[in-house]
Design a protein around this motif. Structure first.
Motif, short mmCIF file in Angstrom:
data_model
loop_
_atom_site.label_atom_id
_atom_site.label_comp_id
_atom_site.label_asym_id
_atom_site.label_seq_id
_atom_site.Cartn_x
_atom_site.Cartn_y
_atom_site.Cartn_z
N CYS A 46 33.27 43.71 27.74
CA CYS A 46 33.56 43.36 29.14
C CYS A 46 35.06 43.23 29.38
CB CYS A 46 32.86 42.05 29.51
SG CYS A 46 31.18 42.28 30.12
N ALA A 47 35.81 42.92 28.32
CA ALA A 47 37.25 42.77 28.48
C ALA A 47 37.91 44.08 28.88
CB ALA A 47 37.86 42.25 27.18
N ILE A 48 37.29 45.22 28.53
CA ILE A 48 37.83 46.52 28.94
C ILE A 48 37.77 46.64 30.46
CG2 ILE A 48 37.63 49.01 28.68
CD1 ILE A 48 38.46 47.56 26.12
N GLU A 49 36.65 46.18 31.04
CA GLU A 49 36.54 46.21 32.50
C GLU A 49 37.53 45.24 33.13
OE1 GLU A 49 34.54 48.34 34.15
OE2 GLU A 49 34.04 49.16 32.20
N LEU A 50 37.75 44.11 32.48
CA LEU A 50 38.74 43.15 32.98
C LEU A 50 40.13 43.76 32.98
CD1 LEU A 50 39.73 40.32 33.79
CD2 LEU A 50 39.63 39.68 31.38
N MET A 51 40.46 44.46 31.89
CA MET A 51 41.77 45.12 31.81
C MET A 51 41.88 46.20 32.87
SD MET A 51 42.50 45.47 27.75
CE MET A 51 41.06 44.96 26.87
N SER A 52 40.78 46.91 33.10
CA SER A 52 40.77 47.96 34.12
C SER A 52 41.03 47.36 35.51
CB SER A 52 39.42 48.68 34.07
OG SER A 52 39.32 49.58 35.13
N THR A 53 40.47 46.16 35.74
CA THR A 53 40.66 45.50 37.05
C THR A 53 42.13 45.14 37.27
OG1 THR A 53 38.48 44.53 36.67
CG2 THR A 53 39.71 43.70 38.54
N ALA A 54 42.82 44.87 36.17
CA ALA A 54 44.24 44.54 36.29
C ALA A 54 45.13 45.77 36.36
CB ALA A 54 44.65 43.68 35.09
N SER A 55 44.57 46.93 36.04
CA SER A 55 45.39 48.14 35.97
C SER A 55 45.67 48.71 37.36
CB SER A 55 44.69 49.19 35.10
OG SER A 55 43.55 49.65 35.77
N ALA A 56 46.43 49.80 37.40
CA ALA A 56 46.93 50.31 38.68
C ALA A 56 45.81 50.72 39.64
CB ALA A 56 47.86 51.49 38.44
N LYS A 57 44.70 51.23 39.12
CA LYS A 57 43.65 51.74 40.00
C LYS A 57 43.03 50.63 40.85
CE LYS A 57 39.44 54.41 40.30
NZ LYS A 57 38.48 55.29 39.67
N TYR A 58 42.72 49.49 40.22
CA TYR A 58 42.07 48.39 40.96
C TYR A 58 43.07 47.32 41.37
CZ TYR A 58 37.80 50.69 39.61
OH TYR A 58 36.82 51.63 39.45
N ASP A 59 44.00 47.03 40.50
CA ASP A 59 45.19 46.24 40.84
C ASP A 59 44.86 44.91 41.52
OD1 ASP A 59 47.77 45.50 41.14
OD2 ASP A 59 48.16 46.75 42.89
N TYR A 60 44.29 43.96 40.75
CA TYR A 60 43.94 42.69 41.38
C TYR A 60 45.16 41.82 41.71
CZ TYR A 60 43.59 40.29 36.72
OH TYR A 60 43.82 39.76 35.50
N SER A 61 46.34 42.33 41.37
CA SER A 61 47.54 41.59 41.78
C SER A 61 47.70 41.61 43.30
CB SER A 61 48.79 42.18 41.12
OG SER A 61 48.99 43.49 41.56
N ARG A 62 47.01 42.56 43.97
CA ARG A 62 47.05 42.59 45.44
C ARG A 62 46.55 41.29 46.04
NH1 ARG A 62 43.11 47.04 46.93
NH2 ARG A 62 42.19 46.52 44.93
N PHE A 63 45.73 40.56 45.29
CA PHE A 63 45.11 39.36 45.84
C PHE A 63 45.67 38.08 45.22
CE2 PHE A 63 41.99 42.84 45.60
CZ PHE A 63 41.91 43.12 46.96
N GLY A 64 46.71 38.20 44.41
CA GLY A 64 47.34 37.00 43.86
C GLY A 64 46.91 36.64 42.45
N PHE A 65 46.25 37.56 41.73
CA PHE A 65 45.75 37.24 40.39
C PHE A 65 46.61 37.85 39.28
CE2 PHE A 65 41.99 37.65 43.18
CZ PHE A 65 41.63 36.32 43.21
N GLU A 66 47.81 38.35 39.63
CA GLU A 66 48.50 39.16 38.66
C GLU A 66 49.12 38.39 37.51
OE1 GLU A 66 49.69 38.14 41.49
OE2 GLU A 66 51.67 38.94 41.93
N VAL A 67 49.32 37.10 37.67
CA VAL A 67 50.05 36.37 36.64
C VAL A 67 49.05 35.89 35.58
CG1 VAL A 67 51.81 34.63 36.24
CG2 VAL A 67 51.59 35.66 38.49
N VAL A 68 48.63 36.79 34.73
CA VAL A 68 47.68 36.43 33.68
C VAL A 68 48.42 35.63 32.62
CG1 VAL A 68 46.12 37.33 31.92
CG2 VAL A 68 46.35 38.52 34.12
N ARG A 69 47.87 34.48 32.30
CA ARG A 69 48.56 33.57 31.40
C ARG A 69 47.92 33.57 30.01
NH1 ARG A 69 52.87 33.74 33.52
NH2 ARG A 69 53.61 32.03 32.24
#
Ligand code: SF4
Length: 181
Positions: A46-69
């Protein structure tokens, strides 16, 4: 006077300039919802899908989630992406305890919800993260697609903006058309 549907403040044009005002609780909830920093807990596929969500195609940084800690002390929401084995359970509990309140937990995928395909005949897998820590959002699937994770994150955002407590977040369904049902 105009109402900004996103930022919970109202503005009014007066002769001497513009005046803005709002309810402090609403502004705090709005700010909190728009800066949910995730703590990753990717333990398997499932982490692969999580990484995909953070990548350029889905880019969840658009909604304020980009600062993964990498540190729980700087994170607001932990995303459990993958199988949780008994050996990892105390580590997960410690990470959760080190997160500052208010904090939220998302169980992404069948494994973190219930043990998934390892529910039967496996001695080493935890049969659901809620045996260890409280879970606020469940995303079904094996694995869930990035769209499902984004939907879960946006729904969590809407609930936080509405001022719901964690208990209410777990109890109430969000309907984008009619707010709550
Ligand atoms: S739910 Fe499916 S895709 Fe996700 S970690 Fe488990 S086996 Fe892998």
């Amino acid at each position: 006077m105009d109402n900004n549907s996103e930022l919970p403040i109202q503005t009014e044009q007066l002769a001497g300039g513009t005046v803005s005002w709002g309810v402090l609780d609403n502004i705090i909830n709005w700010s909190r919802a728009n800066s949910l920093w995730p703590l990753t807990f990717g333990t398997s596929c499932c982490a692969i899908e999580l990484m995909s969500t953070a990548s350029a195609k889905y880019d969840y940084s658009r909604f304020g989630f980009e600062v993964v800690r990498a540190s729980p002390r700087q994170a607001d929401v932990i995303i459990l992406a993958g199988t949780i084995v008994n050996k990892m359970a105390p580590v997960l509990k410690r990470l959760y305890d080190q997160m500052a309140d208010p904090k939220y937990v998302i169980a992404m995928g069948a494994c973190s919800i219930s043990g998934g395909p390892f529910f039967y005949n496996t001695y080493s897998v935890v049969k659901g993260a809620d045996h260890i820590i409280p879970v606020d959002v469940y995303i079904p699937g094996c694995p869930p697609r990035p769209e499902a994770l984004i939907h879960a994150l946006l729904t969590l955002q809407m609930k936080i903006k509405s001022g719901l407590t964690r208990e209410q977040i777990r109890a109430v369904n969000y309907d984008y058309e009619n707010n709550y049902k």
